[in-house]
Design a protein around this motif. Structure first.
Motif, PDB file in Angstrom:
ATOM      1  N   ARG A   1      40.937  32.986  43.593  1.00 33.90           N
ATOM      2  CA  ARG A   1      41.881  33.054  44.716  1.00 33.90           C
ATOM      3  C   ARG A   1      42.035  31.705  45.418  1.00 33.90           C
ATOM      4  NH1 ARG A   1      41.974  38.005  47.346  1.00 33.90           N
ATOM      5  NH2 ARG A   1      43.399  36.958  48.751  1.00 33.90           N
TER       6      ARG A   1
ATOM      7  N   TYR B   1      37.101  46.668  39.910  1.00 32.87           N
ATOM      8  CA  TYR B   1      37.938  47.842  39.618  1.00 32.87           C
ATOM      9  C   TYR B   1      37.555  48.357  38.240  1.00 32.87           C
ATOM     10  CZ  TYR B   1      40.591  45.469  43.255  1.00 32.87           C
ATOM     11  OH  TYR B   1      40.951  44.829  44.405  1.00 32.87           O
TER      12      TYR B   1
ATOM     13  N   ALA C   1      31.911  45.724  43.437  1.00 32.67           N
ATOM     14  CA  ALA C   1      33.202  46.347  43.736  1.00 32.67           C
ATOM     15  C   ALA C   1      34.292  45.913  42.763  1.00 32.67           C
ATOM     16  CB  ALA C   1      33.620  46.040  45.176  1.00 32.67           C
TER      17      ALA C   1
ATOM     18  N   ARG D   1      47.263  52.802  44.629  1.00 35.30           N
ATOM     19  CA  ARG D   1      47.145  52.003  43.413  1.00 35.30           C
ATOM     20  C   ARG D   1      45.726  51.914  42.877  1.00 35.30           C
ATOM     21  NH1 ARG D   1      51.392  48.584  42.670  1.00 35.30           N
ATOM     22  NH2 ARG D   1      50.449  48.247  40.641  1.00 35.30           N
ATOM     23  N   ILE D   2      44.735  52.076  43.732  1.00 33.97           N
ATOM     24  CA  ILE D   2      43.348  51.936  43.280  1.00 33.97           C
ATOM     25  C   ILE D   2      42.621  53.284  43.321  1.00 33.97           C
ATOM     26  CG2 ILE D   2      41.136  50.803  43.727  1.00 33.97           C
ATOM     27  CD1 ILE D   2      43.233  48.869  42.730  1.00 33.97           C
TER      28      ILE D   2
ATOM     29  N   GLU E   1      37.777  48.221  49.781  1.00 33.36           N
ATOM     30  CA  GLU E   1      37.755  47.027  50.623  1.00 33.36           C
ATOM     31  C   GLU E   1      38.152  45.797  49.811  1.00 33.36           C
ATOM     32  OE1 GLU E   1      34.413  48.693  53.739  1.00 33.36           O
ATOM     33  OE2 GLU E   1      33.803  47.292  52.189  1.00 33.36           O
ATOM     34  N   ALA E   2      37.690  45.767  48.559  1.00 28.29           N
ATOM     35  CA  ALA E   2      38.086  44.660  47.686  1.00 28.29           C
ATOM     36  C   ALA E   2      39.604  44.667  47.515  1.00 28.29           C
ATOM     37  CB  ALA E   2      37.392  44.784  46.331  1.00 28.29           C
ATOM     38  N   ALA E   3      40.176  45.862  47.419  1.00 31.63           N
ATOM     39  CA  ALA E   3      41.629  45.963  47.270  1.00 31.63           C
ATOM     40  C   ALA E   3      42.341  45.486  48.528  1.00 31.63           C
ATOM     41  CB  ALA E   3      42.022  47.402  46.950  1.00 31.63           C
ATOM     42  N   LEU E   4      41.759  45.782  49.690  1.00 33.23           N
ATOM     43  CA  LEU E   4      42.362  45.312  50.945  1.00 33.23           C
ATOM     44  C   LEU E   4      42.364  43.791  50.996  1.00 33.23           C
ATOM     45  CD1 LEU E   4      40.866  47.692  53.662  1.00 33.23           C
ATOM     46  CD2 LEU E   4      43.097  47.796  52.573  1.00 33.23           C
ATOM     47  N   ILE E   5      41.263  43.199  50.526  1.00 31.64           N
ATOM     48  CA  ILE E   5      41.176  41.739  50.538  1.00 31.64           C
ATOM     49  C   ILE E   5      42.101  41.144  49.477  1.00 31.64           C
ATOM     50  CG2 ILE E   5      39.606  39.824  50.004  1.00 31.64           C
ATOM     51  CD1 ILE E   5      37.451  41.406  51.530  1.00 31.64           C
ATOM     52  N   ASP E   6      42.246  41.864  48.353  1.00 33.79           N
ATOM     53  CA  ASP E   6      43.090  41.368  47.264  1.00 33.79           C
ATOM     54  C   ASP E   6      44.578  41.410  47.612  1.00 33.79           C
ATOM     55  OD1 ASP E   6      41.508  40.341  45.329  1.00 33.79           O
ATOM     56  OD2 ASP E   6      41.319  42.177  44.159  1.00 33.79           O
ATOM     57  N   GLY E   7      44.937  42.145  48.655  1.00 33.08           N
ATOM     58  CA  GLY E   7      46.358  42.113  49.042  1.00 33.08           C
ATOM     59  C   GLY E   7      46.993  43.469  49.282  1.00 33.08           C
ATOM     60  N   HIS E   8      46.208  44.535  49.230  1.00 33.95           N
ATOM     61  CA  HIS E   8      46.773  45.854  49.528  1.00 33.95           C
ATOM     62  C   HIS E   8      46.646  46.160  51.007  1.00 33.95           C
ATOM     63  CE1 HIS E   8      47.839  47.402  45.648  1.00 33.95           C
ATOM     64  NE2 HIS E   8      46.652  47.163  45.126  1.00 33.95           N
TER      65      HIS E   8
ATOM     66  N   LEU F   1      37.572  43.569  57.614  1.00 28.50           N
ATOM     67  CA  LEU F   1      37.263  44.952  57.236  1.00 28.50           C
ATOM     68  C   LEU F   1      36.698  45.718  58.432  1.00 28.50           C
ATOM     69  CD1 LEU F   1      35.660  44.274  53.752  1.00 28.50           C
ATOM     70  CD2 LEU F   1      37.919  45.232  54.219  1.00 28.50           C
TER      71      LEU F   1
ATOM     72  N   PHE G   1      31.008  41.386  46.997  1.00 26.05           N
ATOM     73  CA  PHE G   1      30.209  42.473  47.571  1.00 26.05           C
ATOM     74  C   PHE G   1      28.881  42.617  46.833  1.00 26.05           C
ATOM     75  CE2 PHE G   1      34.593  43.426  48.495  1.00 26.05           C
ATOM     76  CZ  PHE G   1      34.567  43.921  49.787  1.00 26.05           C
TER      77      PHE G   1
ATOM     78  N   LYS H   1      44.160  41.043  53.975  1.00 27.18           N
ATOM     79  CA  LYS H   1      44.938  40.354  52.936  1.00 27.18           C
ATOM     80  C   LYS H   1      45.637  39.100  53.469  1.00 27.18           C
ATOM     81  CE  LYS H   1      48.778  43.622  53.456  1.00 27.18           C
ATOM     82  NZ  LYS H   1      49.965  42.882  53.866  1.00 27.18           N
TER      83      LYS H   1
ATOM     84  N   ASN I   1      33.500  49.988  48.827  1.00 32.14           N
ATOM     85  CA  ASN I   1      33.701  48.559  48.585  1.00 32.14           C
ATOM     86  C   ASN I   1      34.887  48.279  47.677  1.00 32.14           C
ATOM     87  OD1 ASN I   1      31.624  47.746  50.142  1.00 32.14           O
ATOM     88  ND2 ASN I   1      30.160  47.470  48.491  1.00 32.14           N
ATOM     89  N   ILE I   2      35.170  49.206  46.762  1.00 35.95           N
ATOM     90  CA  ILE I   2      36.292  48.966  45.853  1.00 35.95           C
ATOM     91  C   ILE I   2      37.595  48.960  46.639  1.00 35.95           C
ATOM     92  CG2 ILE I   2      37.621  50.035  43.995  1.00 35.95           C
ATOM     93  CD1 ILE I   2      35.127  50.577  42.553  1.00 35.95           C
TER      94      ILE I   2
END
Lengths: 279, 388
Positions: free
Chosen positions: B155, B91, B89, A188-189, A173-180, B56, B85, B77, A170-171
């Protein structure tokens, strides 16, 4: 009369101390012998704590009489080289095994794991042939490549376990949604979060490469590319009067770098092996 | 602006163990600003649908449109969505502030000052201003949940996606956060899809509920619609707690228009209004009645009552849940707390015709609801599987 809890505790400590002595005495003996004169080292009259006969001469002798600076230089090049190269391939490889579903994934993974358990000595002749064919015998790059290859599976195995369990999907996936995208999310993550596990893998790779005897022994005959581990074998096997103190001094010197390396990375190592990302 | 349309969306998972159809031809229109809750048992395809909307998960077939534009091929993105989630999730190596600002830093060209302003605004809304400089590991589950929601709010996306965000919280906190999320939705008014397996959560939060089972849409409707007029037996069973009682019955028509529903130790007279709405072929039926609509009443008219033996009485304070044995089947009744029959006592139960639901015993489709006294309009074709 001690009460039962105290008595049990005393017995436990006595047992632990006895076991600790059993484990520590050989190391102590190496240290003790390495700082004695050669005569004192082989004399049965020298006690457990020979305070009167201490000398650092064996260490200077190691340095002076044998080409140890060269061997150490070679060891360092080989160990760091093998560590870096194996990590360079192990990190993406382990990540692929942990996260991606591709045809033949399981077969490949079990092949990799199998090579960890495979007795290396069985492979010496074919490996020598291949390296001879590639003109890599008696060269430092040859040793680095050989050690990288043999360290790689253990690194992949160690790191894929961490990627699988230590970094929640999920982390990413969160990064993918955040813009990666997949690659930058990994760089980066995932990578920063994997520092403890990569540190642990690096330590194991370094230790395996530093301590490796077999491949260096098989692939080298020139003194110029010999590593410290193999050099000690030659000191031990030289036909001069066996100098136990010099031998032990060289052993201490050989063991020192990995111990220091471990000390520096210990903070990360526990976390890496624990399988959780650092908080 | 952010109307979301799902057009025959299908997801098929193909792996070595076989082919699994996780979502099958799902059609759904979600209006701008609407709060839609996907609910269903584990493996019903609700999370998969959410993940397809987020990007996803790839879409096997069909089309998803956001604001009229097809987004099937867009990466997450680029979709202008934010997701919360179940595991939050966050960081772990970034502070709360870093977590919340990260998406804005990556995907917008706002300057640091503006990002900071928005982070602080969202933190204020979530009540986490004091936590901004802490790392996630030092926060409680509830605080992490707030940070995760804050990270989504900051966001200002076109669509919010929540994937069982409250499942890891304890019951009390879950109820509190439920109210809070509903409040935030009314403040920001962003289109929201919320996935949960908890029907109570769905009922309390949703503008509309989407009920899924085995990858197929069972019903879409307001909480009241799905409660009072379930499309089929699955929806009737899933919505409401304790769940609806079902009895296998046959309809005996008496020639005057009315009739009697007859089953094992059950006989319940229904009016011509209800019978009239059943076509002549329907004889094997399932009678559904909710536990809260049943009364224990000694003097109830015999043609409208059922006798059953009390098995267990559960006292929950405000009410009592009474579990009875009716011809070997469990029958559930919810009564006011002062009504507390003895175990093994035989009691007379009655309920009003307006609370009766009749389902086709073979397909499970709803045929008539007592409350509406009107025939149920043709159910969507997906629902014919509930009895499969």
């Amino acid at each position: 009369m001690l009460n039962p809890t105290k008595r049990d505790r005393a017995l436990l400590y006595a047992g632990i101390i006895a076991f600790a002595l059993f484990a520590v005495v050989p190391y102590y003996w190496i240290l003790r012998t390495s700082i004695l004169t050669n005569f004192a080292a082989i004399s049965p009259d020298t006690g457990f704590l020979p305070l009167g006969e201490l000398t650092l001469d064996p260490y200077f002798a190691v340095w002076a009489d044998f080409a140890f600076p060269l061997y150490f230089r070679n060891s360092i090049i080989v160990a760091f080289g093998a560590t870096l190269i194996s990590l360079f391939f192990a990190i993406p490889g382990a990540y692929a095994f942990a996260r991606l579903d591709f045809p033949g994934r399981q077969a490949l993974f079990y092949t990799a794991v199998f090579t960890i358990m495979f007795p290396w000595i069985v492979l010496t002749i074919p490996v020598y042939e291949v390296f001879y064919f590639l003109n890599l015998v008696n060269t430092l790059p040859g040793i680095v490549i050989a050690l990288s290859i043999f360290v790689l599976p253990q690194n992949i195995w160690l790191l894929q376990g961490f990627f699988r369990q230590g970094i929640p999907e999920n982390i990413e996936e969160a990064a993918l949604i955040d813009g990666h995208n997949e690659l930058t999310a990994f760089m980066r993550i995932v990578l920063p979060l994997s520092a403890p596990a990569i540190g642990a893998a690096a330590l194991f790779a370094f230790l395996t490469a530093w301590n490796n005897f077999l491949w260096v022994f098989v692939l080298t005959s020139d003194e110029g590319v010999r590593t410290a581990t193999v050099a000690i074998h030659y000191i031990l096997g030289s036909d001069v009067l066996r100098e136990w103190n010099t031998l032990m001094a060289s052993v201490v010197l050989l063991v020192a770098p990995p111990v220091i390396f471990y000390g520096l990375s210990r903070r990360y190592l526990g976390e890496g092996l624990g399988g959780s990302p650092g908080g | 602006m952010a109307q979301l349309e799902l057009d025959k969306v299908t997801k098929v998972f193909d792996d070595s163990s076989g082919t699994i159809v996780a979502v099958e031809e799902l059609d759904l229109d979600i209006d701008d600003g609407e709060f839609v809750v996907f609910v269903g048992p584990s493996g019903c395809g609700k999370s998969t649908t959410l993940r397809m909307v987020s990007g996803l998960e790839t879409i096997t077939d069909g089309e998803i449109r956001l604001g009229g534009e097809r987004i099937n091929e867009q990466s997450p993105k680029d979709r202008d969505i934010a997701m919360v989630f179940q595991s939050y999730a966050l960081y772990p190596h970034k502070t709360v502030r870093g977590n919340m600002a990260y998406g804005l830093q990556l995907s917008t060209d706002l300057d640091d000052q503006e990002i900071n302003r928005r982070v602080e605004e969202a933190a204020d809304m979530m009540g986490i201003e004091d936590l901004l400089d802490k790392k996630p590991a030092s926060l409680s589950g509830g605080q992490q949940q707030r940070v995760a929601t804050g990270r989504a709010i900051v966001r200002e996306p076109a669509v919010f996606l929540f994937d069982e965000p409250l499942s890891n919280l304890d019951a009390k906190l879950r109820k509190h956060m439920r109210t809070e999320l509903a409040r935030i939705h009314s403040e920001v008014g962003i289109t929201t899809i919320y996935v949960t397996h908890d029907q109570e959560e769905a009922m309390t939060m949703a503008d509309r509920i989407v009920i899924l089972n085995d990858g197929r849409l069972q019903q879409v409707g307001t909480p009241k619609e799905v409660y009072y007029e379930p499309n089929n037996r699955f929806v009737a069973d899933f919505i409401g707690s304790p769940s609806m009682n079902f009895l296998d019955v046959k309809l005996d028509r008496d020639g005057t228009g009315s009739g009697t529903l007859v089953g094992d130790e059950v006989s319940y007279k229904v009016s011509d209004g209800m019978v009239g709405n059943l076509d002549d072929a329907s004889s094997d039926l399932v009678l559904g009645v909710r536990p809260e609509n049943i009364r224990i009443e000694a003097g109830a008219p015999p043609e409208k009552s059922i006798e059953a033996t009390v098995d267990v009485v559960e006292v929950i304070g405000s009410d009592n849940f009474i579990y009875l044995d009716l011809a070997g089947q469990e029958f559930r009744v919810r009564t006011p707390s002062e009504i507390e029959p003895e175990e093994d006592e035989t009691v007379t139960l009655t309920f009003d015709e307006e609370n009766v639901h009749l389902f086709d015993a073979r397909t499970g489709d709803a045929l008539v609801h007592g409350r509406s006294q009107a025939s149920v309009s043709a159910p969507p074709e997906q629902s014919d599987t509930a009895a499969d």
